[in-house]
Design a protein around this motif. Sequence first.
Motif, short mmCIF file in Angstrom:
data_model
loop_
_atom_site.label_atom_id
_atom_site.label_comp_id
_atom_site.label_asym_id
_atom_site.label_seq_id
_atom_site.Cartn_x
_atom_site.Cartn_y
_atom_site.Cartn_z
N ALA A 6 -76.15 -35.30 -48.68
CA ALA A 6 -76.84 -34.43 -50.09
C ALA A 6 -76.42 -34.84 -51.72
CB ALA A 6 -76.88 -32.98 -49.63
N ASN A 7 -74.98 -34.65 -51.91
CA ASN A 7 -74.76 -34.41 -52.43
C ASN A 7 -73.11 -35.75 -52.98
OD1 ASN A 7 -76.43 -33.04 -54.00
ND2 ASN A 7 -74.96 -31.32 -53.37
N ILE A 8 -73.70 -36.16 -52.46
CA ILE A 8 -71.72 -36.89 -51.82
C ILE A 8 -72.19 -38.02 -53.01
CG2 ILE A 8 -73.25 -38.85 -50.52
CD1 ILE A 8 -69.47 -37.13 -50.70
N THR A 9 -71.06 -38.37 -54.02
CA THR A 9 -70.64 -39.66 -55.26
C THR A 9 -69.50 -40.59 -55.26
OG1 THR A 9 -69.33 -38.38 -55.71
CG2 THR A 9 -71.48 -37.26 -56.62
N LYS A 10 -69.95 -41.77 -55.42
CA LYS A 10 -68.63 -42.48 -55.11
C LYS A 10 -67.82 -42.11 -55.49
CE LYS A 10 -68.09 -46.68 -58.16
NZ LYS A 10 -68.21 -47.44 -58.92
N GLU A 11 -67.28 -41.09 -56.12
CA GLU A 11 -66.49 -40.90 -56.56
C GLU A 11 -65.61 -40.21 -55.83
OE1 GLU A 11 -68.91 -40.75 -58.74
OE2 GLU A 11 -68.40 -42.24 -59.81
N GLN A 12 -66.35 -39.16 -55.29
CA GLN A 12 -66.58 -38.49 -53.74
C GLN A 12 -65.58 -39.11 -53.05
OE1 GLN A 12 -69.60 -35.93 -53.53
NE2 GLN A 12 -69.28 -34.35 -53.83
N ILE A 13 -66.87 -40.32 -52.87
CA ILE A 13 -65.78 -41.30 -51.27
C ILE A 13 -64.73 -41.63 -51.65
CG2 ILE A 13 -66.43 -42.87 -49.93
CD1 ILE A 13 -69.19 -41.72 -49.57
N SER A 14 -64.66 -42.06 -53.14
CA SER A 14 -63.08 -42.84 -53.10
C SER A 14 -62.14 -41.88 -53.09
CB SER A 14 -63.32 -43.42 -54.67
OG SER A 14 -64.15 -44.31 -54.58
N GLN A 15 -62.32 -40.77 -53.55
CA GLN A 15 -60.99 -40.32 -53.01
C GLN A 15 -60.59 -39.36 -51.53
OE1 GLN A 15 -59.73 -38.20 -55.88
NE2 GLN A 15 -60.73 -39.50 -56.78
N TYR A 16 -61.83 -40.01 -50.77
CA TYR A 16 -60.91 -39.64 -49.00
C TYR A 16 -59.86 -40.40 -48.80
CZ TYR A 16 -64.33 -36.65 -48.01
OH TYR A 16 -65.43 -35.27 -47.91
#
Length: 160
Positions: free
Chosen positions: A25-35
């Motif tokens: 729902a609120n996923i961003t490129k930046e969030q995924i990059s943190q995984y």
Amino acid sequence: GETFPNEIDSTIVASTVAETKQLLANITKEQISQYPVLNDPSKLNAMKFMSLLMLYAVAHKPSLMPIVSNRMIKLSFNFGFCDDSLLGLAMAAYGIVNFGNDIMAGYRVGKVAESLIEESQSKQTLRNRLVTVWYGHSRMFVEPIQASREKFIELYNQSM
């Protein structure tokens, strides 16, 4: 290994698409990059198998795509992201648009996937695997078809 339902009906597809939509729902490129990066060899093999499975599902069993992409997303959130995770995101966008009837939510997820793929070291391979599902079936609901046409020509020329 990963297991999937033997029979896939519209109820299973609808509930899976709703779950995927909620997860992203609120996923961003930046969030995924943190995984973290996915390093587990068995999970990497599962992701590779599922990404290849979805390429065939597009033509032969489209209702399988939301289920497989959902599993790829969950694996990525739990164990880390890899190149195939990005394809899972793009396929999830396809599912949200085409099975969940939420064009803007699917478009947003697809744009995140496209952006991450453009930054990937494997972008050439990923873009070629993405072309039909993202550019041909999902993105065109929001952007002019000419934008996808140009991408098809660009990717064709790059592969020659």
